[in-house]
Design a protein around this motif. Sequence first.
Motif, PDB file in Angstrom:
ATOM      1  N   SER A 237       0.545  -1.469   0.097  1.00 51.74           N
ATOM      2  CA  SER A 237      -0.107   0.106  -0.106  1.00 51.74           C
ATOM      3  C   SER A 237       1.249   0.987   0.455  1.00 51.74           C
ATOM      4  O   SER A 237       0.806   1.996  -0.407  1.00 51.74           O
ATOM      5  N   ALA A 238       1.926   1.300   0.528  1.00 49.94           N
ATOM      6  CA  ALA A 238       2.728   2.060   0.820  1.00 49.94           C
ATOM      7  C   ALA A 238       3.357   2.691  -0.332  1.00 49.94           C
ATOM      8  O   ALA A 238       3.689   4.531  -1.329  1.00 49.94           O
ATOM      9  N   GLN A 239       3.151   1.928  -1.515  1.00 55.04           N
ATOM     10  CA  GLN A 239       3.403   2.097  -3.044  1.00 55.04           C
ATOM     11  C   GLN A 239       2.637   3.174  -3.955  1.00 55.04           C
ATOM     12  O   GLN A 239       3.286   3.902  -4.623  1.00 55.04           O
ATOM     13  N   LYS A 240       1.525   3.868  -3.265  1.00 58.85           N
ATOM     14  CA  LYS A 240       0.409   4.627  -3.145  1.00 58.85           C
ATOM     15  C   LYS A 240       0.560   5.678  -3.182  1.00 58.85           C
ATOM     16  O   LYS A 240      -0.302   6.643  -3.192  1.00 58.85           O
ATOM     17  N   TRP A 241       1.604   5.785  -2.053  1.00 58.45           N
ATOM     18  CA  TRP A 241       1.210   7.238  -1.404  1.00 58.45           C
ATOM     19  C   TRP A 241       2.213   8.084  -2.271  1.00 58.45           C
ATOM     20  O   TRP A 241       2.925   7.907  -3.313  1.00 58.45           O
ATOM     21  N   ASP A 242       0.976   9.279  -1.928  1.00 53.80           N
ATOM     22  CA  ASP A 242       1.372  10.442  -2.687  1.00 53.80           C
ATOM     23  C   ASP A 242       2.512  10.796  -2.180  1.00 53.80           C
ATOM     24  O   ASP A 242       3.387  11.452  -3.541  1.00 53.80           O
ATOM     25  N   GLY A 243       3.495  10.517  -1.942  1.00 57.63           N
ATOM     26  CA  GLY A 243       5.161  10.841  -1.003  1.00 57.63           C
ATOM     27  C   GLY A 243       6.020  10.453  -2.067  1.00 57.63           C
ATOM     28  O   GLY A 243       7.195  10.629  -1.759  1.00 57.63           O
ATOM     29  N   ALA A 244       4.968   8.522  -1.831  1.00 52.27           N
ATOM     30  CA  ALA A 244       6.783   8.118  -2.283  1.00 52.27           C
ATOM     31  C   ALA A 244       6.766   7.877  -3.602  1.00 52.27           C
ATOM     32  O   ALA A 244       6.135   8.459  -4.921  1.00 52.27           O
TER      33      ALA A 244
ATOM     34  N   TRP B  85      11.186   2.601  -5.237  1.00 51.73           N
ATOM     35  CA  TRP B  85      10.778   1.356  -4.937  1.00 51.73           C
ATOM     36  C   TRP B  85      11.443   0.274  -6.305  1.00 51.73           C
ATOM     37  O   TRP B  85      11.258  -0.505  -5.437  1.00 51.73           O
ATOM     38  N   ARG B  86      11.433   0.860  -7.234  1.00 50.95           N
ATOM     39  CA  ARG B  86      11.947   0.138  -8.570  1.00 50.95           C
ATOM     40  C   ARG B  86      12.982  -0.381  -7.833  1.00 50.95           C
ATOM     41  O   ARG B  86      13.476  -1.607  -7.594  1.00 50.95           O
TER      42      ARG B  86
ATOM     43  N   GLU C  26      15.041  -0.877  -4.868  1.00 51.18           N
ATOM     44  CA  GLU C  26      15.048  -1.144  -3.896  1.00 51.18           C
ATOM     45  C   GLU C  26      14.715  -2.671  -3.962  1.00 51.18           C
ATOM     46  O   GLU C  26      14.841  -3.460  -3.811  1.00 51.18           O
ATOM     47  N   ALA C  27      13.625  -3.034  -4.959  1.00 47.64           N
ATOM     48  CA  ALA C  27      12.481  -3.910  -5.498  1.00 47.64           C
ATOM     49  C   ALA C  27      14.076  -4.596  -6.037  1.00 47.64           C
ATOM     50  O   ALA C  27      14.810  -5.903  -6.289  1.00 47.64           O
ATOM     51  N   GLU C  28      15.187  -4.239  -7.047  1.00 46.11           N
ATOM     52  CA  GLU C  28      15.956  -4.963  -7.661  1.00 46.11           C
ATOM     53  C   GLU C  28      17.528  -5.149  -7.218  1.00 46.11           C
ATOM     54  O   GLU C  28      17.787  -5.774  -7.390  1.00 46.11           O
ATOM     55  N   ARG C  29      17.802  -4.237  -6.542  1.00 46.68           N
ATOM     56  CA  ARG C  29      18.773  -4.387  -5.068  1.00 46.68           C
ATOM     57  C   ARG C  29      18.300  -5.968  -4.006  1.00 46.68           C
ATOM     58  O   ARG C  29      19.299  -6.400  -4.199  1.00 46.68           O
ATOM     59  N   ALA C  30      17.234  -6.053  -4.046  1.00 43.21           N
ATOM     60  CA  ALA C  30      16.829  -6.997  -2.905  1.00 43.21           C
ATOM     61  C   ALA C  30      16.568  -8.465  -3.797  1.00 43.21           C
ATOM     62  O   ALA C  30      17.194  -9.266  -3.017  1.00 43.21           O
ATOM     63  N   ARG C  31      16.298  -8.269  -5.267  1.00 41.25           N
ATOM     64  CA  ARG C  31      16.171  -9.401  -5.960  1.00 41.25           C
ATOM     65  C   ARG C  31      18.168  -9.249  -6.307  1.00 41.25           C
ATOM     66  O   ARG C  31      18.172 -10.785  -6.413  1.00 41.25           O
ATOM     67  N   ALA C  32      18.362  -8.515  -5.976  1.00 35.72           N
ATOM     68  CA  ALA C  32      20.608  -9.328  -6.283  1.00 35.72           C
ATOM     69  C   ALA C  32      21.039  -9.623  -4.996  1.00 35.72           C
ATOM     70  O   ALA C  32      22.133 -10.293  -5.832  1.00 35.72           O
ATOM     71  N   LEU C  33      20.324  -9.761  -3.973  1.00 37.97           N
ATOM     72  CA  LEU C  33      20.766  -9.941  -3.143  1.00 37.97           C
ATOM     73  C   LEU C  33      20.080 -11.494  -2.442  1.00 37.97           C
ATOM     74  O   LEU C  33      20.652 -12.071  -1.650  1.00 37.97           O
ATOM     75  N   GLU C  34      18.904 -11.830  -3.317  1.00 38.18           N
ATOM     76  CA  GLU C  34      18.287 -13.069  -3.429  1.00 38.18           C
ATOM     77  C   GLU C  34      19.703 -13.944  -3.047  1.00 38.18           C
ATOM     78  O   GLU C  34      20.261 -14.034  -4.197  1.00 38.18           O
ATOM     79  N   TYR C  35      19.617 -15.481  -2.158  1.00 36.93           N
ATOM     80  CA  TYR C  35      20.564 -16.310  -2.213  1.00 36.93           C
ATOM     81  C   TYR C  35      19.853 -17.316  -4.282  1.00 36.93           C
ATOM     82  O   TYR C  35      18.650 -17.785  -3.973  1.00 36.93           O
ATOM     83  N   SER C  36      20.860 -18.043  -4.877  1.00 37.86           N
ATOM     84  CA  SER C  36      20.740 -18.862  -5.953  1.00 37.86           C
ATOM     85  C   SER C  36      21.355 -19.894  -6.096  1.00 37.86           C
ATOM     86  O   SER C  36      21.250 -20.434  -7.160  1.00 37.86           O
TER      87      SER C  36
END
Length: 154
Positions: free
Chosen positions: A5-12, A17-18, A20-30
């Motif tokens: 929901s926070a992704q839809k906040w006016d100040g977001a 967000w995009r 940080e999502a990419e950074r999280a995916r890069a840190l996933e254990y593979s």
Amino acid sequence: MRTFSAQKWDGADRRVWREEAERARALEYSGAYQIFASDIDPKAVALSRENAKRAGVYDDIRFAVADARAFTPPTEHGIVVTNPPYGERLLERQEAEALYRAFGQAWRTLPEGWRTLVLSSHTEFERCFGRQADRKRKLYNGMIKCDVFMYGNV
């Protein structure tokens, strides 16, 4: 692939967000996981199998009916995560305490490369287990106030 929901906040800032999502995916254990799931109750194991199928991870887990007190580590390193009965519903308090003592004895036989996380609401868990946790975190399991007791290099 979740949204919040926070992704839809006016100040977001959608860009942040995009990124940080990419950074999280890069840190996933593979690498390869070896996941073992067991319970002493065959019905609990069957339910876990069904849940794993619904989650799409069934092929990644080896299921067994087994007593955790007799766990033999299959590798030098690993993590045991357990949510034993609290003595509030499934077992009486004294039975739960006996189980915690047995877990503590079994834990002491694990190689140094193993970590253990135990979820429990029992206020005397550490005394029964036989050792203070290296770290603890408070949380709720449903409406039950619990701690995650962490042992090893956590």
